[in-house]
Design a protein around this motif. Structure first.
Motif, PDB file in Angstrom:
ATOM      1  N   ARG A 213       8.117  -9.083   9.556  1.00  0.00           N
ATOM      2  CA  ARG A 213       9.340 -10.321   8.499  1.00  0.00           C
ATOM      3  C   ARG A 213       7.932 -10.640   8.411  1.00  0.00           C
ATOM      4  N   TYR A 214       8.329 -10.969   6.665  1.00  0.00           N
ATOM      5  CA  TYR A 214       7.676 -11.576   5.520  1.00  0.00           C
ATOM      6  C   TYR A 214       7.590 -12.867   6.198  1.00  0.00           C
ATOM      7  N   GLU A 215       8.747 -13.143   6.643  1.00  0.00           N
ATOM      8  CA  GLU A 215       9.101 -14.784   6.287  1.00  0.00           C
ATOM      9  C   GLU A 215       7.928 -15.898   7.153  1.00  0.00           C
TER      10      GLU A 215
ATOM     11  N   GLY B 169       2.020  -5.932  -0.215  1.00  0.00           N
ATOM     12  CA  GLY B 169       2.182  -6.727   0.781  1.00  0.00           C
ATOM     13  C   GLY B 169       1.223  -7.417   1.642  1.00  0.00           C
ATOM     14  N   THR B 170       0.890  -6.428   2.600  1.00  0.00           N
ATOM     15  CA  THR B 170       0.058  -7.171   4.066  1.00  0.00           C
ATOM     16  C   THR B 170      -1.315  -8.060   3.385  1.00  0.00           C
ATOM     17  N   TRP B 171      -1.599  -7.213   1.884  1.00  0.00           N
ATOM     18  CA  TRP B 171      -3.149  -7.786   1.806  1.00  0.00           C
ATOM     19  C   TRP B 171      -3.156  -8.567   0.276  1.00  0.00           C
TER      20      TRP B 171
ATOM     21  N   SER C 164      -4.854   4.817  11.246  1.00  0.00           N
ATOM     22  CA  SER C 164      -4.910   4.507   9.399  1.00  0.00           C
ATOM     23  C   SER C 164      -3.729   5.180   9.298  1.00  0.00           C
ATOM     24  N   TRP C 165      -2.469   3.786   9.340  1.00  0.00           N
ATOM     25  CA  TRP C 165      -1.480   3.828   8.283  1.00  0.00           C
ATOM     26  C   TRP C 165      -1.340   5.087   7.255  1.00  0.00           C
ATOM     27  N   THR C 166      -2.102   4.616   6.577  1.00  0.00           N
ATOM     28  CA  THR C 166      -1.867   5.310   5.059  1.00  0.00           C
ATOM     29  C   THR C 166      -2.484   7.007   5.646  1.00  0.00           C
TER      30      THR C 166
ATOM     31  N   SER D 270      -9.292  -5.027   7.046  1.00  0.00           N
ATOM     32  CA  SER D 270      -8.983  -4.078   7.672  1.00  0.00           C
ATOM     33  C   SER D 270      -9.492  -4.187   9.431  1.00  0.00           C
ATOM     34  N   ASP D 271      -8.274  -3.411   9.853  1.00  0.00           N
ATOM     35  CA  ASP D 271      -9.599  -2.733  11.243  1.00  0.00           C
ATOM     36  C   ASP D 271      -9.716  -1.765  11.385  1.00  0.00           C
ATOM     37  N   SER D 272      -9.374  -0.938  10.708  1.00  0.00           N
ATOM     38  CA  SER D 272      -9.842   0.500  10.245  1.00  0.00           C
ATOM     39  C   SER D 272     -10.422   1.065   9.101  1.00  0.00           C
ATOM     40  N   ASP D 273     -11.005   2.265   8.865  1.00  0.00           N
ATOM     41  CA  ASP D 273     -11.882   2.271   7.726  1.00  0.00           C
ATOM     42  C   ASP D 273     -11.485   2.734   6.515  1.00  0.00           C
TER      43      ASP D 273
ATOM     44  N   LEU E 273      11.722  -1.834  -5.708  1.00  0.00           N
ATOM     45  CA  LEU E 273      11.942  -2.990  -4.782  1.00  0.00           C
ATOM     46  C   LEU E 273      11.125  -3.619  -4.606  1.00  0.00           C
ATOM     47  N   GLU E 274      10.427  -4.921  -5.068  1.00  0.00           N
ATOM     48  CA  GLU E 274      10.267  -5.539  -4.466  1.00  0.00           C
ATOM     49  C   GLU E 274      11.031  -7.533  -4.008  1.00  0.00           C
ATOM     50  N   GLY E 275      10.634  -7.850  -2.698  1.00  0.00           N
ATOM     51  CA  GLY E 275      10.793  -8.866  -2.258  1.00  0.00           C
ATOM     52  C   GLY E 275      10.510  -9.805  -3.068  1.00  0.00           C
TER      53      GLY E 275
ATOM     54  N   LEU F 135       1.255  -1.173  -0.207  1.00  0.00           N
ATOM     55  CA  LEU F 135      -0.078  -0.366   0.171  1.00  0.00           C
ATOM     56  C   LEU F 135       1.032   1.520  -0.085  1.00  0.00           C
ATOM     57  N   SER F 136       2.046   1.815   0.623  1.00  0.00           N
ATOM     58  CA  SER F 136       2.690   2.221   1.062  1.00  0.00           C
ATOM     59  C   SER F 136       3.648   3.036  -0.463  1.00  0.00           C
ATOM     60  N   GLY F 137       4.463   1.300  -0.638  1.00  0.00           N
ATOM     61  CA  GLY F 137       5.141   1.570  -2.342  1.00  0.00           C
ATOM     62  C   GLY F 137       4.708   1.539  -3.183  1.00  0.00           C
TER      63      GLY F 137
HETATM   64  C1  FAD Z   1      -3.799  -8.707   8.703  1.00  0.00           C
HETATM   65  C2  FAD Z   1      -3.273  -7.285   8.842  1.00  0.00           C
HETATM   66  C3  FAD Z   1      -4.180  -5.715   8.663  1.00  0.00           C
HETATM   67  C4  FAD Z   1      -4.061  -4.911   8.829  1.00  0.00           C
HETATM   68  N1  FAD Z   1      -5.223  -3.748   8.665  1.00  0.00           N
HETATM   69  C5  FAD Z   1      -5.172  -2.204   9.149  1.00  0.00           C
HETATM   70  C6  FAD Z   1      -5.716  -1.387   8.721  1.00  0.00           C
HETATM   71  O1  FAD Z   1      -7.082  -1.668   8.890  1.00  0.00           O
HETATM   72  N2  FAD Z   1      -5.507  -0.440   8.990  1.00  0.00           N
HETATM   73  C7  FAD Z   1      -4.174   0.188   9.226  1.00  0.00           C
HETATM   74  O2  FAD Z   1      -4.128   1.721   9.719  1.00  0.00           O
HETATM   75  N3  FAD Z   1      -3.571  -1.125   9.548  1.00  0.00           N
HETATM   76  C8  FAD Z   1      -3.349  -2.478   9.597  1.00  0.00           C
HETATM   77  N4  FAD Z   1      -2.625  -2.682   9.116  1.00  0.00           N
HETATM   78  C9  FAD Z   1      -1.490  -2.386   9.326  1.00  0.00           C
HETATM   79  C10 FAD Z   1      -1.139  -3.106   7.450  1.00  0.00           C
HETATM   80  O3  FAD Z   1       0.043  -3.366   7.415  1.00  0.00           O
HETATM   81  C11 FAD Z   1      -0.547  -1.247   6.855  1.00  0.00           C
HETATM   82  O4  FAD Z   1      -1.951  -0.463   6.982  1.00  0.00           O
HETATM   83  C12 FAD Z   1       0.234  -0.823   5.345  1.00  0.00           C
HETATM   84  O5  FAD Z   1      -0.629  -2.534   4.338  1.00  0.00           O
HETATM   85  C13 FAD Z   1       0.771  -1.588   5.264  1.00  0.00           C
HETATM   86  O6  FAD Z   1       1.369  -0.852   3.671  1.00  0.00           O
HETATM   87  P1  FAD Z   1       2.481  -0.779   3.574  1.00  0.00           P
HETATM   88  O7  FAD Z   1       2.962  -0.725   2.481  1.00  0.00           O
HETATM   89  O8  FAD Z   1       3.074  -0.014   4.062  1.00  0.00           O
HETATM   90  O9  FAD Z   1       3.548  -2.298   4.420  1.00  0.00           O
HETATM   91  P2  FAD Z   1       2.935  -4.380   4.173  1.00  0.00           P
HETATM   92  O10 FAD Z   1       1.727  -3.921   3.565  1.00  0.00           O
HETATM   93  O11 FAD Z   1       3.744  -4.505   4.769  1.00  0.00           O
HETATM   94  O12 FAD Z   1       4.317  -4.089   2.178  1.00  0.00           O
HETATM   95  C14 FAD Z   1       5.484  -4.119   2.832  1.00  0.00           C
HETATM   96  C15 FAD Z   1       6.167  -4.930   1.415  1.00  0.00           C
HETATM   97  O13 FAD Z   1       7.465  -4.163   1.442  1.00  0.00           O
HETATM   98  C16 FAD Z   1       8.264  -5.318   0.806  1.00  0.00           C
HETATM   99  N5  FAD Z   1       8.967  -5.709   1.076  1.00  0.00           N
HETATM  100  C17 FAD Z   1       9.663  -5.594   2.953  1.00  0.00           C
HETATM  101  N6  FAD Z   1      10.801  -6.259   3.310  1.00  0.00           N
HETATM  102  C18 FAD Z   1      11.373  -5.745   1.992  1.00  0.00           C
HETATM  103  C19 FAD Z   1      13.247  -5.418   1.550  1.00  0.00           C
HETATM  104  N7  FAD Z   1      13.927  -5.700   1.904  1.00  0.00           N
HETATM  105  N8  FAD Z   1      13.280  -6.085  -0.063  1.00  0.00           N
HETATM  106  C20 FAD Z   1      12.030  -5.472  -1.328  1.00  0.00           C
HETATM  107  N9  FAD Z   1      10.731  -5.337  -0.569  1.00  0.00           N
HETATM  108  C21 FAD Z   1      10.710  -5.540   1.005  1.00  0.00           C
HETATM  109  C22 FAD Z   1       7.071  -6.509   0.928  1.00  0.00           C
HETATM  110  O14 FAD Z   1       7.123  -7.301   0.304  1.00  0.00           O
HETATM  111  C23 FAD Z   1       6.020  -6.499   0.604  1.00  0.00           C
HETATM  112  O15 FAD Z   1       5.406  -6.343  -0.143  1.00  0.00           O
HETATM  113  C24 FAD Z   1      -2.635  -4.577   9.468  1.00  0.00           C
HETATM  114  C25 FAD Z   1      -2.114  -5.573   9.100  1.00  0.00           C
HETATM  115  C26 FAD Z   1      -1.726  -6.424   9.096  1.00  0.00           C
HETATM  116  C27 FAD Z   1      -1.158  -7.952   9.088  1.00  0.00           C
END
Ligand code: FAD
Length: 525
Positions: A184-186, A83-85, A431-433, A95-98, A75-77, A54-56
């Motif tokens: 950690r994804y692993e 990611g999470t989704w 919310s994270w975003t 999700s657990d937020s709106d 760069l995506e591993g 979501l963030s990238g």
């Molecule tokens: C089940 C679940 C439900 C959630 N619900 C909510 C919610 O309702 N509201 C909220 O605010 N947050 C929620 N979260 C937190 C959630 O993770 C974030 O909201 C959001 O999805 C994070 O997005 P992100 O892109 O920052 O991270 P991620 O979704 O974790 O994506 C990170 C990406 O980076 C990649 N990556 C990581 N390390 C490396 C590396 N070294 N090299 C290359 N690629 C790499 C991963 O493979 C992944 O694709 C939830 C989390 C979980 C686990």
């Protein structure tokens, strides 16, 4: 599957010795070991984004919209975006937020459900990437293992392990934008449960859920009481014989409607962008109000939350044991359940809560410390995530490794002594975003400022000895306490303070001066 980007703005991989490298390509090798100098693949970008979640994807959108001339790659591993989704596939993942605040500021969330299912969120991220041409910039199966900043060159050299070919490749960039999430994804976190190897059924962590796991007509135990447990229990209980949520201690659980009637009314009656902006503002304000109230009047809030649970479960239910945490609201995250689904499954006898400690697994289930035998065909260990900072990347500056557990964070997204690196980390109480969007805006402002002034390096530096140090997060949750020592520290005052406050971050990240005294700018040496 190899998904190398074929988009026009990304140079293809090439040998360092190839004549057509970017002008600085060969200089990069000066600072690398000899073996590296003759190894594969150098390409240079203005910005490298780590992670296509979501963030990238959001970061790429902001970058190409505000700074269309910048070259970038993601760069995506893993072999997929989202990611999470994309990773989490357990029943009912949501999700657990709106989604009006978890969605991007620039792309309205149009589904009727505000608390959205995982697949719908994944589709939203994919759609954003596709409709903005972001997917063409993603290099899948590129796991970043380390990054070294070179002051003489004013660039990062990023070491990447390719999952498809097993190669190590090196890329360079002027700015590193880390969107790697926070865990950690692993594998997730699973304690060593005594007797687990004697259990004849299946034990699965939600992070490792696979479609072949069949819970229909099975007896299931879900260990845990966090957001994942309260999601899985009612969903599995629809078709399982019975589900027990086995928790060591209770969590605050709050029910909210899955659909937001105000949002849906606005969407029916206003242009979609306007409706979305209004709902987003409403939800941000309401969330901030409830959070502040909970922190200001913890006893009142606690009583109200427990009263709500009692009302859901009836006067005879032992809410004191199962839904009354020992801590105050927001010392740990509250668990949100849509349309009372967890409470409903308990009321209907399809699920039950047991608050007890695990003595041991047995061949047929779990024995608790109080002597209860809980039978199970499947045990789901919803015991949490293993937090990981910067996706496990090792960071060094001019060859010297930075201990990220010792540095101060600057505005919750840059790091003391580490140039040209920003990472995204969302809120614990919203919310994270919301934070992600603000961080992206800040990065674009910073890059524009550097372009304008000719600066090549922006480094947060703390010269104030009176700044105290505090942990990155002040949550008492086990998953935070286990790992927070590996995260940077926050300072006692701005700009080193990590606000869990969207309004303050708007002032700091959107409107605060980019060239504040704690940021050292340097031209190329
Ligand atoms: C089940 C679940 C439900 C959630 N619900 C909510 C919610 O309702 N509201 C909220 O605010 N947050 C929620 N979260 C937190 C959630 O993770 C974030 O909201 C959001 O999805 C994070 O997005 P992100 O892109 O920052 O991270 P991620 O979704 O974790 O994506 C990170 C990406 O980076 C990649 N990556 C990581 N390390 C490396 C590396 N070294 N090299 C290359 N690629 C790499 C991963 O493979 C992944 O694709 C939830 C989390 C979980 C686990």
């Amino acid at each position: 599957m190899w998904n190398f980007n074929r988009g026009p703005s990304i140079p293809l991989s090439r040998e360092v010795s190839a004549p057509a490298g970017p002008p600085n390509c060969l200089f990069a090798t000066r600072h690398l070991p000899l073996t590296v100098a003759v190894m594969k693949t150098d390409s240079h970008f203005d910005v490298l984004i780590v992670g296509a979640g979501l963030s990238g994807v959001g970061a790429a959108y902001h970058l190409q919209k505000r700074l269309p001339g910048k070259s970038y790659a993601i760069l995506e591993g893993r072999e997929a975006l989202g990611g999470t989704w994309d990773l989490f596939r357990y029943p009912g993942v949501r999700s657990d937020s709106d989604m009006y605040t978890l969605g991007y500021s620039f792309k309205p969330w149009k589904d009727a459900k505000a608390i959205a299912d995982g697949p719908a969120i994944l589709e939203y991220v994919r759609e954003t990437a596709a409709e903005n041409g972001i997917d063409r910039h993603i290099r899948f199966q590129h796991r970043v293992t380390s990054a070294n900043w070179s002051t003489p060159d004013a660039w990062w050299t990023v070491t990447v392990e390719r999952g498809d070919t097993g190669e190590t490749v090196y890329l360079t960039c002027g700015f590193l934008f880390v969107c790697s999430g926070y865990y950690r994804y692993e594998a997730g976190y699973t304690p060593d449960f005594p007797g687990a190897s004697t259990f004849k059924g299946r034990i699965v962590h939600p992070q490792k859920w696979t479609p072949d796991i069949d819970h229909v007509d099975k007896t299931v135990i879900v260990i845990g009481s966090g957001a994942t447990a309260v999601t899985i229990v009612p969903e599995v209980a629809r078709t399982a014989r019975h589900v027990t949520m086995l928790q060591r201690s209770p969590t605050y659980v709050v029910s909210r409607p899955a659909q937001d009637p105000v949002a849906n009314w606005l969407r029916r009656n206003l242009p979609s962008k306007m409706a979305y902006t209004l709902t987003r503002a409403k939800n941000v304000l309401l969330q901030m109000y409830f959070y502040r109230r909970a922190r200001a009047k913890p006893e009142d809030t606690k009583a109200a939350l427990i009263h709500m649970a009692q009302k859901e479960l009836g006067p005879d239910y032992d809410v004191g044991t199962h839904f009354t945490p020992r801590y105050n609201p927001w010392d740990q995250r509250l668990c949100l359940v849509p349309d009372s689904d967890l409470f409903k499954s308990i009321r209907e006898g399809r699920a039950a809560v047991v608050t007890d400690h695990i003595e041991t697994f047995t061949a047929t289930g779990i024995r608790t410390r109080s002597g209860r035998e809980l039978p199970a065909d499947i045990v789901v260990t919803a015991t949490g995530l293993d937090l990981l900072f910067l996706g496990g990347m090792e960071i060094s500056v001019d060859g010297a490794k930075t201990d990220m557990g010792k540095v101060l964070t600057y505005k919750g997204m840059m790091y003391e002594g580490v140039p040209n690196l920003v990472s995204v980390f969302g809120y614990t109480n919203a919310s994270w975003t919301l934070k992600c969007d603000l961080t992206c805006e800040y990065v674009c402002r910073l890059l524009k400022h550097m372009d304008r002034t000719g600066a090549k390096q922006a480094t947060p530096r703390n010269s104030d000895p009176t700044i105290g140090e505090e942990p990155w997060l002040d949550f008492s949750s086990g998953y935070v306490q286990r790992t927070v020592g590996r995260f940077p520290r926050q300072g006692s005052r701005k700009p080193w303070k990590l606000h869990q406050n969207y309004a303050l971050d708007i002032m700091s990240l959107r409107y605060g001066a980019v060239d504040d005294p704690a940021m050292e700018f340097k031209g190329k040496a």
